[in-house]
Design an enzyme around this catalytic site. Structure first.
Site, PDB file in Angstrom:
ATOM      1  N   TRP A  32       0.352  -1.421  -0.443  1.00  0.00           N
ATOM      2  CA  TRP A  32       0.352  -0.372   0.121  1.00  0.00           C
ATOM      3  C   TRP A  32       0.732   1.702  -0.413  1.00  0.00           C
ATOM      4  O   TRP A  32       2.019   1.080   1.112  1.00  0.00           O
ATOM      5  CB  TRP A  32      -0.766   0.097   0.954  1.00  0.00           C
TER       6      TRP A  32
ATOM      7  N   GLU B  34      -3.631  -3.121  -2.578  1.00  0.00           N
ATOM      8  CA  GLU B  34      -4.086  -2.485  -1.578  1.00  0.00           C
ATOM      9  C   GLU B  34      -4.620  -0.637  -2.028  1.00  0.00           C
ATOM     10  O   GLU B  34      -3.586  -0.051  -2.179  1.00  0.00           O
ATOM     11  CB  GLU B  34      -3.798  -2.299  -0.674  1.00  0.00           C
TER      12      GLU B  34
ATOM     13  N   LYS C 149      -7.045   2.712  -2.247  1.00  0.00           N
ATOM     14  CA  LYS C 149      -8.254   3.317  -1.460  1.00  0.00           C
ATOM     15  C   LYS C 149      -8.913   4.492  -1.791  1.00  0.00           C
ATOM     16  O   LYS C 149      -8.727   4.461  -3.125  1.00  0.00           O
ATOM     17  CB  LYS C 149      -7.313   3.668   0.258  1.00  0.00           C
TER      18      LYS C 149
ATOM     19  N   ASP D 272      -9.563  -3.206   1.711  1.00  0.00           N
ATOM     20  CA  ASP D 272     -10.006  -3.122   2.805  1.00  0.00           C
ATOM     21  C   ASP D 272     -11.255  -2.235   4.043  1.00  0.00           C
ATOM     22  O   ASP D 272     -11.778  -1.580   2.873  1.00  0.00           O
ATOM     23  CB  ASP D 272      -8.592  -1.740   3.336  1.00  0.00           C
TER      24      ASP D 272
ATOM     25  N   HIS E  37     -12.168   1.578   2.981  1.00  0.00           N
ATOM     26  CA  HIS E  37     -11.624   2.004   1.937  1.00  0.00           C
ATOM     27  C   HIS E  37     -12.815   2.510   1.277  1.00  0.00           C
ATOM     28  O   HIS E  37     -12.183   2.632   0.302  1.00  0.00           O
ATOM     29  CB  HIS E  37      -9.518   1.246   1.657  1.00  0.00           C
TER      30      HIS E  37
ATOM     31  N   HIS F 240      -8.824  -6.968   4.336  1.00  0.00           N
ATOM     32  CA  HIS F 240      -7.794  -5.800   5.804  1.00  0.00           C
ATOM     33  C   HIS F 240      -9.381  -5.746   6.878  1.00  0.00           C
ATOM     34  O   HIS F 240      -9.792  -4.716   6.081  1.00  0.00           O
ATOM     35  CB  HIS F 240      -7.613  -5.100   5.542  1.00  0.00           C
TER      36      HIS F 240
ATOM     37  N   ASP G 143     -12.308   7.015   7.032  1.00  0.00           N
ATOM     38  CA  ASP G 143     -11.353   5.730   7.443  1.00  0.00           C
ATOM     39  C   ASP G 143     -10.379   6.046   8.221  1.00  0.00           C
ATOM     40  O   ASP G 143      -9.207   5.903   8.391  1.00  0.00           O
ATOM     41  CB  ASP G 143     -10.177   5.450   6.111  1.00  0.00           C
TER      42      ASP G 143
ATOM     43  N   ASP H  87      -9.638   3.295  10.810  1.00  0.00           N
ATOM     44  CA  ASP H  87      -9.240   3.051  11.700  1.00  0.00           C
ATOM     45  C   ASP H  87      -9.511   2.686  13.046  1.00  0.00           C
ATOM     46  O   ASP H  87      -8.797   2.123  13.977  1.00  0.00           O
ATOM     47  CB  ASP H  87      -7.789   2.670  11.282  1.00  0.00           C
TER      48      ASP H  87
ATOM     49  N   ASP I 299      -6.185  -4.650  10.641  1.00  0.00           N
ATOM     50  CA  ASP I 299      -5.639  -3.758  10.024  1.00  0.00           C
ATOM     51  C   ASP I 299      -6.910  -2.248  10.756  1.00  0.00           C
ATOM     52  O   ASP I 299      -7.187  -1.563  10.438  1.00  0.00           O
ATOM     53  CB  ASP I 299      -6.075  -2.885   8.619  1.00  0.00           C
TER      54      ASP I 299
HETATM   55  C1  RNT Z   1      -4.100   2.435   4.858  1.00  0.00           C
HETATM   56  C2  RNT Z   1      -4.031   1.307   4.365  1.00  0.00           C
HETATM   57  C3  RNT Z   1      -2.305  -0.088   4.574  1.00  0.00           C
HETATM   58  C4  RNT Z   1      -1.801   0.747   6.350  1.00  0.00           C
HETATM   59  C5  RNT Z   1      -1.711  -0.510   7.115  1.00  0.00           C
HETATM   60  C6  RNT Z   1      -0.002   0.229   8.690  1.00  0.00           C
HETATM   61  O1  RNT Z   1      -4.764   3.134   4.170  1.00  0.00           O
HETATM   62  O2  RNT Z   1      -4.912   0.553   5.179  1.00  0.00           O
HETATM   63  O3  RNT Z   1      -3.398  -1.283   4.802  1.00  0.00           O
HETATM   64  O4  RNT Z   1      -3.425   0.699   6.558  1.00  0.00           O
HETATM   65  O5  RNT Z   1      -0.241  -0.813   6.250  1.00  0.00           O
HETATM   66 ZN    ZN Z   2      -5.612  -1.853   4.794  1.00  0.00          ZN
END
Ligand code: RNT
Ligand code: ZN
Length: 424
Positions: free
Chosen positions: A190, A231, A233, A264, A267, A291, A299, A301, A331
């Protein structure tokens, strides 16, 4: 608080009977879900800091941890202690995802275009001792050469070359892990490339990214060693208007280069259904890396929970019948609550979502599907939500030797008292 083993067993026996009436084998479901590896993310333990530089800066590149709950891991050793604690709290098969910035650098600054498998040899021997297979991630953020928001798609050839070398080396390290552990290492790539405002030359950035990725993926490794995933986003902080590696970009890239593509959960547009993408994408790519994350309005997290979104994704993964081409990794990063608890909640809830999904009355649902009986299908789907999968979960935790939902808070508190609170 102690669990009452006999009440768990009684509830389980009733659940087994109830599921039996629906033609479901709870033992088979537990076994199937137990074997599904969930890759824990090393970066939950220290807020994506890594050990490259003493007092490394927190994540840059549009990803952000908020909170300053005490007790975060300050060294590789502390991080490993914390991971061991999490392993003891989570049932089922586990792996560990490392980021390139988490090497055993011994206090020396090793530049990202100079990392080698040797910088991860302690991780490898520790992981072997813990019977843990490793996954890997190149780190293309929190670095001076990523500070203007571009890495592999940078206009400057020298910057691109630096990052190409980094990701090539990341793949070589991942393949070394794969050889060492006798299980393919999932290597996720990513990168944060993008811009706050709209560039006009979008094509230029995307063409450069294709070219850079082709250089990165030119070296071939056996499938038994390495599984490359890319990956995309939607946006990040500082890349609100333009993300070079968008979902469409990587979908096309993974399909044409026969790679895994990473989905993810944070994303996509908030109303987009990630679960629906599984069956749409699987015919065209080598596989899917999930993810598991939780976006709250963006996003963000947040710690993964057993949300409708995650439950639906787990169901679609199992329904696809192609588990062998799907990898599951965590993640998220939350520094505002006990980090070990956050880690364990996400890992446990992910596995629980899969267990509940495995206990879906699939045959009856497929029959209703085939008969065009939408009412019966809807009624069964609603009934499935109230079936006693939680009794199966408790029994599964008990058999796995990990705390149940009821007792795991206490286990986290004990570790906080004995270990984390002494770290300041
Ligand atoms: C970022 C991505 C990625 C990171 C990690 C730390 O938006 O989701 O996967 O969160 O690599
Ligand atoms: Zn991710």
């Amino acid at each position: 608080m102690n669990d009452n083993d006999s009440s768990i067993s009684k509830a389980f026996e009733l659940a087994r009977e109830r599921y039996g009436e629906l033609g479901l084998d709870v033992e088979a479901a537990m076994k199937k879900v137990d074997a599904l590896p969930v890759s824990l993310h090393c970066w939950q333990g220290d807020d994506v800091g890594g050990f490259e530089r003493p007092g490394a800066v927190l994540a840059g590149g549009g990803i952000q941890t908020t909170g300053n709950y005490p007790g975060k891991a300050r060294s590789v050793v502390e991080l490993r202690d914390d991971i061991e604690e999490v392993l003891a709290l989570v049932p089922g098969s586990k792996r560990l995802s490392l980021h390139a910035s988490y090497g055993d650098f011994g206090g020396k600054l090793v530049e990202r275009d100079a990392i080698e498998a040797g910088h991860f040899s302690e991780w490898m021997s520790w992981a072997r001792a813990k019977k843990l297979n490793l996954d890997f991630n190149a780190t293309l953020f929190s670095h001076p050469l990523a500070a203007d928001g571009y890495t592999l798609s940078h206009r400057d050839q020298a910057v691109r070359s630096f990052w190409i070398e980094h990701v090539k080396r990341s793949r070589a390290i991942a393949a070394a892990f794969g050889r060492f552990q006798g299980s393919p290492c999932v290597n996720n790539t990513w990168l944060p490339d993008g811009a706050k405002d709209s560039p006009v030359d979008r094509q230029g950035y995307r063409s450069r990214l294709v070219e850079a990725l082709d250089a990165v993926f030119a070296a071939k490794y056996p499938d038994a060693e390495l599984e490359d995933s890319v990956e995309g986003k939607l946006f990040g902080i500082g890349s609100e208007s333009f993300v070079v590696g968008s979902h469409e970009f990587y979908l096309g890239y993974a399909a044409t280069r026969k790679l895994f593509v990473t989905l993810d959960l944070g994303h996509y547009h908030p109303t987009e259904n990630v679960a629906d993408k599984v069956s749409a994408i699987l015919p065209f790519v080598r596989g899917i890396l999930v993810h598991v994350s939780r976006g709250v309005r963006w996003d963000s997290d947040h710690v993964a929970i057993q949300s409708d979104e995650l439950s639906e994704l787990a169901r679609e993964i199992l329904r696809s019948g192609q588990l062998s081409r799907i990898r599951v990794a965590l993640d998220y990063f939350d520094a505002s609550i006990n980090r070990i608890g956050a880690w364990a909640i996400g890992a446990r809830s992910t596995r629980r979502a899969f267990l509940a999904a495995a206990l879906e009355p699939r045959e009856a649902l497929l029959a209703a599907d085939a008969a065009g009986d939408g009412f019966t299908r809807l009624a069964l789907l609603e009934e499935a939500k109230c079936l006693p999968w939680n009794a199966v979960w408790d029994e599964y935790c008990r058999r796995s030797g990990v705390p149940t939902e009821h007792t795991f808070v206490e286990a986290v508190r004990t570790y906080e008292r004995d270990v984390l609170s002494k770290r300041n």
